[in-house]
Motif scaffolding. Structure first.
Motif, PDB file in Angstrom:
ATOM      1  N   HIS A 159     -36.128  -9.165 -19.757  1.00 32.31           N
ATOM      2  CA  HIS A 159     -36.561  -7.976 -19.007  1.00 32.31           C
ATOM      3  C   HIS A 159     -37.948  -8.158 -18.384  1.00 32.31           C
ATOM      4  O   HIS A 159     -38.201  -7.695 -17.259  1.00 32.31           O
ATOM      5  N   GLU A 185     -39.198  -8.081  -8.372  1.00 37.20           N
ATOM      6  CA  GLU A 185     -38.427  -8.569  -9.521  1.00 37.20           C
ATOM      7  C   GLU A 185     -36.934  -8.317  -9.380  1.00 37.20           C
ATOM      8  O   GLU A 185     -36.109  -9.043  -9.959  1.00 37.20           O
ATOM      9  N   SER A 186     -36.556  -7.301  -8.602  1.00 47.98           N
ATOM     10  CA  SER A 186     -35.133  -7.008  -8.444  1.00 47.98           C
ATOM     11  C   SER A 186     -34.395  -8.091  -7.671  1.00 47.98           C
ATOM     12  O   SER A 186     -33.166  -8.174  -7.737  1.00 47.98           O
TER      13      SER A 186
END
Length: 420
Positions: free
Chosen positions: A262, A273-274
């Protein structure tokens, strides 16, 4: 024997109006004494009968103990190899600035639970490159081989759980100087005829020479590296245009993979980050339970089969004992012993044999489990409930095995028993 009155009695102790007669009864201590005397009357036979229960309980304890120990080792290896590996896949960037830079692994390394991390770069152009061990091809020499070329950060050996079988991996100095050095996978070195870095052997890629400074082997992750050539990131970008990070390999401590999976994309590409794809191991709890259950179930069946064999032995010997003691049974019945007392004596005898076999079998089984674990360098897994439960199981087996013989003995009529 002690008298027990049934019905009403007068002051003189006469039988009451109901006509009930006095019935003898046996104290529990007397019952155990008679049963123990019956067991010790034939010590060799009793020992051999007990041996059957000992073998059954010993086998049961060994199978349960060894299966639990072996299952623990399987689970440990499962966790070590698969439950601690996290991979971040970096897609090609549409902008001039890559999503993840080579220095991004430093931010991941600082995350809690991360043990090692390395960045890796590959492309379709470098997936199949002609590699030669000599720029001049002579008869008898090893000619070129088609191999993949990767760029990697210096911590790659730890990240792929490998080791250098010869030489060393390139370091920050080689990267800063743009040195034309290379590390070969062990299979690639074998194909190119290079088994040592002494003499500074070189390989040639697209007309450029690279000095081989190390050979990487025994990689548990990214096994395709064994047939590849690995270059420093700066050198790969200068010579082959291989500069963008495509994967980040992370090894975590046990139990930290989910958290690291995560946090790693955020550390590598804050705000984007996606766009990163993370491959993390699934929760190993169900897999561990399945492996442990399968192993335990298999060995438990084998142990129960051995225990049934021991129970049959007790039943057989108890039945033979009843047949040999028909005269004794008839005499005791004639003297007033009830059917319940006769059955109780033989049940206690068989239960005693089972209990002794359970105690001895539990002790032997635990000794064997510890010995096997010591030989295999395992950590023995022994349940305390097994130590106390095995004698109880042995006594229960003896009790069940003695049911039929004891019932047969209790049904004998005194006249028929004495006549036979």
């Amino acid at each position: 024997m002690r008298p027990r009155r049934r019905g009403a009695t007068g002051a003189t102790g006469a039988t009451g109006a109901t006509g009930a007669t006095e019935r003898p009864w046996m104290d529990v201590r007397d019952l155990w004494t008679e049963a123990l005397a019956g067991v010790l009357a034939r010590p060799m036979r009793s020992a051999l009968t007990t041996l059957g229960t000992v073998l059954g309980i010993t086998t049961l304890v060994i199978t349960i103990g060894v299966s639990a120990t072996a299952g623990n080792q399987i689970v440990g290896r499962f966790d070590a190899l698969t439950a601690t590996s996290v991979t971040v896949v970096v897609p090609p960037s549409a902008d001039a600035v890559p999503l993840v830079g080579w220095s991004g692994v430093d931010a991941v390394r600082r995350l809690a639970g991360v043990e090692s991390v390395a960045a890796l770069a590959s492309s379709t152009d470098t997936a199949s490159v002609q590699v030669r061990a000599n720029d001049v091809v002579a008869p008898g020499d090893v000619s070129g081989q088609t191999m993949a070329v990767f760029a990697a950060s210096p911590a790659l050996p730890a990240a792929v759980r490998g080791r250098m079988t010869a030489g060393r991996f390139f370091d920050g100095g080689n990267i800063a100087r743009h040195d034309q050095v290379a590390v070969l996978g062990d299979q690639a070195a074998r194909l190119l005829g290079i088994d040592s870095v002494q003499g500074s052997p070189a390989v040639f890629l697209k007309g450029q020479s690279y000095t081989v400074i190390g050979i990487l082997g025994e990689a548990e992750r990214e096994q395709q590296l064994s047939t590849s050539v690995i270059l420093p990131p700066t050198t790969a970008e200068d010579r082959l245009g291989l500069g963008e990070v495509t994967r980040v390999l992370i090894n975590t401590a046990l139990g930290a993979a989910k958290q690291v999976a995560h946090q790693a994309p955020i550390a590598l590409a804050p705000g984007a980050e996606s766009a990163l794809a993370v491959t993390a191991p699934s929760d190993p709890v169900k897999a561990r339970s399945g492996v442990q259950g399968d192993v335990n179930g298999l060995f438990l069946v084998l142990g129960l089969v051995s225990l049934v064999v021991g129970a049959i032995g007790i039943a057989n010997v108890t039945l033979v004992t009843v047949m040999e003691r028909i005269g004794e049974i008839g005499l005791r019945r004639a003297l007033g012993a009830s059917r319940r007392q006769i059955a109780g004596q033989f049940l206690v005898e068989s239960t005693t044999i089972g209990l002794l076999g359970g105690v001895i079998g539990a002790a032997l089984g635990m000794v064997v489990v510890v010995a096997v674990s010591a030989v295999r360098d395992w950590t023995p897994v022994l349940d305390v409930r097994l130590a106390f439960g095995a004698p109880v199981v042995g006594a229960l087996v003896g009790l069940l095995a003695g049911l039929y013989p004891s019932l047969r003995a209790s049904r004998m009529e005194p006249v028929d028993a004495l006549r036979s």
